[in-house]
Design a protein around this motif. Structure first.
Motif, PDB file in Angstrom:
ATOM      1  N   SER A   1      -0.672  -4.473  -4.939  1.00 51.91           N
ATOM      2  CA  SER A   1      -0.728  -3.261  -4.615  1.00 51.91           C
ATOM      3  C   SER A   1      -2.176  -2.749  -4.812  1.00 51.91           C
ATOM      4  CB  SER A   1      -0.422  -2.632  -6.317  1.00 51.91           C
ATOM      5  OG  SER A   1      -1.182  -2.501  -6.977  1.00 51.91           O
ATOM      6  N   VAL A   2      -1.778  -1.281  -3.748  1.00 52.42           N
ATOM      7  CA  VAL A   2      -2.929  -0.489  -3.924  1.00 52.42           C
ATOM      8  C   VAL A   2      -1.780   1.229  -3.569  1.00 52.42           C
ATOM      9  CG1 VAL A   2      -4.184   0.591  -2.197  1.00 52.42           C
ATOM     10  CG2 VAL A   2      -4.545  -1.921  -1.690  1.00 52.42           C
TER      11      VAL A   2
ATOM     12  N   SER B   1     -10.672  -5.135  -1.767  1.00 55.15           N
ATOM     13  CA  SER B   1     -10.553  -5.617  -3.166  1.00 55.15           C
ATOM     14  C   SER B   1      -9.584  -6.774  -3.441  1.00 55.15           C
ATOM     15  CB  SER B   1     -10.598  -5.046  -4.647  1.00 55.15           C
ATOM     16  OG  SER B   1     -10.152  -5.858  -5.448  1.00 55.15           O
ATOM     17  N   ILE B   2      -8.662  -6.687  -2.587  1.00 54.55           N
ATOM     18  CA  ILE B   2      -7.897  -7.170  -3.089  1.00 54.55           C
ATOM     19  C   ILE B   2      -7.930  -8.186  -1.014  1.00 54.55           C
ATOM     20  CG2 ILE B   2      -4.776  -8.398  -1.834  1.00 54.55           C
ATOM     21  CD1 ILE B   2      -5.479  -6.804  -5.202  1.00 54.55           C
TER      22      ILE B   2
ATOM     23  N   PHE C   1     -11.398   5.760  -2.709  1.00 54.74           N
ATOM     24  CA  PHE C   1     -11.102   4.760  -3.310  1.00 54.74           C
ATOM     25  C   PHE C   1     -10.002   3.734  -3.441  1.00 54.74           C
ATOM     26  CE2 PHE C   1      -8.349   3.586  -7.477  1.00 54.74           C
ATOM     27  CZ  PHE C   1      -9.533   3.183  -8.268  1.00 54.74           C
ATOM     28  N   VAL C   2      -9.186   4.434  -2.224  1.00 52.68           N
ATOM     29  CA  VAL C   2      -7.804   3.248  -1.626  1.00 52.68           C
ATOM     30  C   VAL C   2      -8.799   2.561  -0.465  1.00 52.68           C
ATOM     31  CG1 VAL C   2      -6.008   2.944   0.420  1.00 52.68           C
ATOM     32  CG2 VAL C   2      -6.552   5.998  -0.987  1.00 52.68           C
ATOM     33  N   LYS C   3      -9.194   2.910   0.293  1.00 53.49           N
ATOM     34  CA  LYS C   3     -10.657   1.799   0.853  1.00 53.49           C
ATOM     35  C   LYS C   3     -10.877   0.918  -0.233  1.00 53.49           C
ATOM     36  CE  LYS C   3     -12.591   0.077   4.609  1.00 53.49           C
ATOM     37  NZ  LYS C   3     -13.391  -0.887   3.890  1.00 53.49           N
TER      38      LYS C   3
ATOM     39  N   GLN D   1      -9.779  -0.024  -2.942  1.00 58.21           N
ATOM     40  CA  GLN D   1      -8.104  -1.215  -3.731  1.00 58.21           C
ATOM     41  C   GLN D   1      -8.287  -2.070  -2.765  1.00 58.21           C
ATOM     42  OE1 GLN D   1      -5.182   0.817  -5.342  1.00 58.21           O
ATOM     43  NE2 GLN D   1      -6.311   3.286  -5.000  1.00 58.21           N
ATOM     44  N   ILE D   2      -8.286  -1.789  -1.046  1.00 62.09           N
ATOM     45  CA  ILE D   2      -7.779  -2.744   0.104  1.00 62.09           C
ATOM     46  C   ILE D   2      -9.201  -4.125   0.313  1.00 62.09           C
ATOM     47  CG2 ILE D   2      -7.691  -2.645   2.510  1.00 62.09           C
ATOM     48  CD1 ILE D   2      -6.328  -0.183   2.187  1.00 62.09           C
TER      49      ILE D   2
ATOM     50  N   ILE E   1       0.673  -0.988   0.218  1.00 63.85           N
ATOM     51  CA  ILE E   1       0.609   0.173   0.312  1.00 63.85           C
ATOM     52  C   ILE E   1       0.432   1.089   0.153  1.00 63.85           C
ATOM     53  CG2 ILE E   1      -2.169   1.600   1.063  1.00 63.85           C
ATOM     54  CD1 ILE E   1      -2.476  -1.804   2.745  1.00 63.85           C
TER      55      ILE E   1
ATOM     56  N   THR F   1      -1.718   5.160  -3.776  1.00 64.73           N
ATOM     57  CA  THR F   1      -2.257   5.697  -2.533  1.00 64.73           C
ATOM     58  C   THR F   1      -2.011   7.262  -3.174  1.00 64.73           C
ATOM     59  OG1 THR F   1      -0.061   6.218  -1.902  1.00 64.73           O
ATOM     60  CG2 THR F   1      -1.855   5.088  -0.540  1.00 64.73           C
TER      61      THR F   1
END
Length: 254
Positions: A34-35, A64-65, A57-59, A61-62, A7, A37
């Protein structure tokens, strides 16, 4: 194959940030997710512009992974502002996954990579990491660390985590060494490699922390992961391709 998540921010010249992390993960045979930031417009001479990713959008991505991969270790790098730090912290702090936190304040070329008002939030995040990896400047900002008082544990034990402080230099028997000190709750360990006089050090901090994360995922204990990682960074600097007009990139494929 073990999976590791970074991240962090994106480095457009590919030497640091998530690009360095993913190259390092591949070098150690772990799968890297990867996320992103922050987007940076940068090269080896400095950061020209920064575009922060929306915290929601950061959240996303997290989530989703983590919904899809069995992540063994999370490496955290550039978070830039208070909102992103809090979002990332709240998303991963209670997971049963080791966190390697590289508290990124400033680039090798001297560009600020953390907003001043975000320092307090980053300090709070540190307690949830298995290890944090500040350089001397970052350690000074986080807990008023003085390299001339390098074995003062009192300033560091409040962090309730292991702290690896990078970038000390010491001459032993006419040989100059680069030394990193690992502070645990009960002990101090030293990790040495010969000091290399070179401008090619772009992304070394990101690479060290992502290497530690990869080696933890491979089952090594923290001390062994640090030892292997410090040797890896040494070789990556030694075999640098000498690219860039400023602080040159290192060679992740060693």
């Amino acid at each position: 194959m073990q999976s590791v998540l970074t991240i962090a921010g994106s480095d457009s010249c590919g030497g640091a940030g998530i690009q360095a992390d993913l190259k390092t993960f591949e070098a150690f045979g772990v799968y890297g997710a990867s996320v992103v930031t922050v987007l940076t417009a940068q090269n080896t001479t400095g950061v020209k512009d920064i575009f922060e990713v929306d915290a929601k959008f950061v959240k996303a991505q997290i989530d989703s992974i983590l919904d899809d991969f069995d992540i063994k270790v999370i490496k955290v790098g550039m978070l830039f502002n208070k909102k992103i730090i809090k979002t990332v912290k709240d998303a991963i702090k209670d997971l049963d996954i080791p966190i390697v936190l590289d508290p990124v304040f400033v680039s090798k070329a001297g560009s600020a990579l953390l907003e001043t008002e975000a320092i307090k939030e980053l300090k709070d995040f540190c307690q949830y990491a298995k290890v944090i990896t500040p350089n001397l400047y970052e350690a000074k900002q986080l807990f008023d660390y003085n390299e001339n008082e390098e074995h003062d544990l009192a300033k560091i034990r409040d962090y309730k985590t292991n702290v690896l402080i990078k970038k000390h230099k010491k001459e032993i028997n006419d040989i100059l060494y680069s030394i990193d000190y690992l502070y645990t709750k009960t002990d101090i360990k030293s990790f040495y490699t010969p000091y290399i006089r070179t401008k090619n050090v772009h992304g070394t901090g990101c690479t060290l922390s992502s290497s530690i994360a990869a080696n933890l995922a491979l089952g090594k204990d923290l001390e062994e992961a640090i030892r292997v990682s410090k040797e890896y960074v040494y070789e990556a600097i030694l075999k640098a391709p000498n690219l860039g007009k400023g602080s040159g990139v290192i060679n992740h494929k060693v």
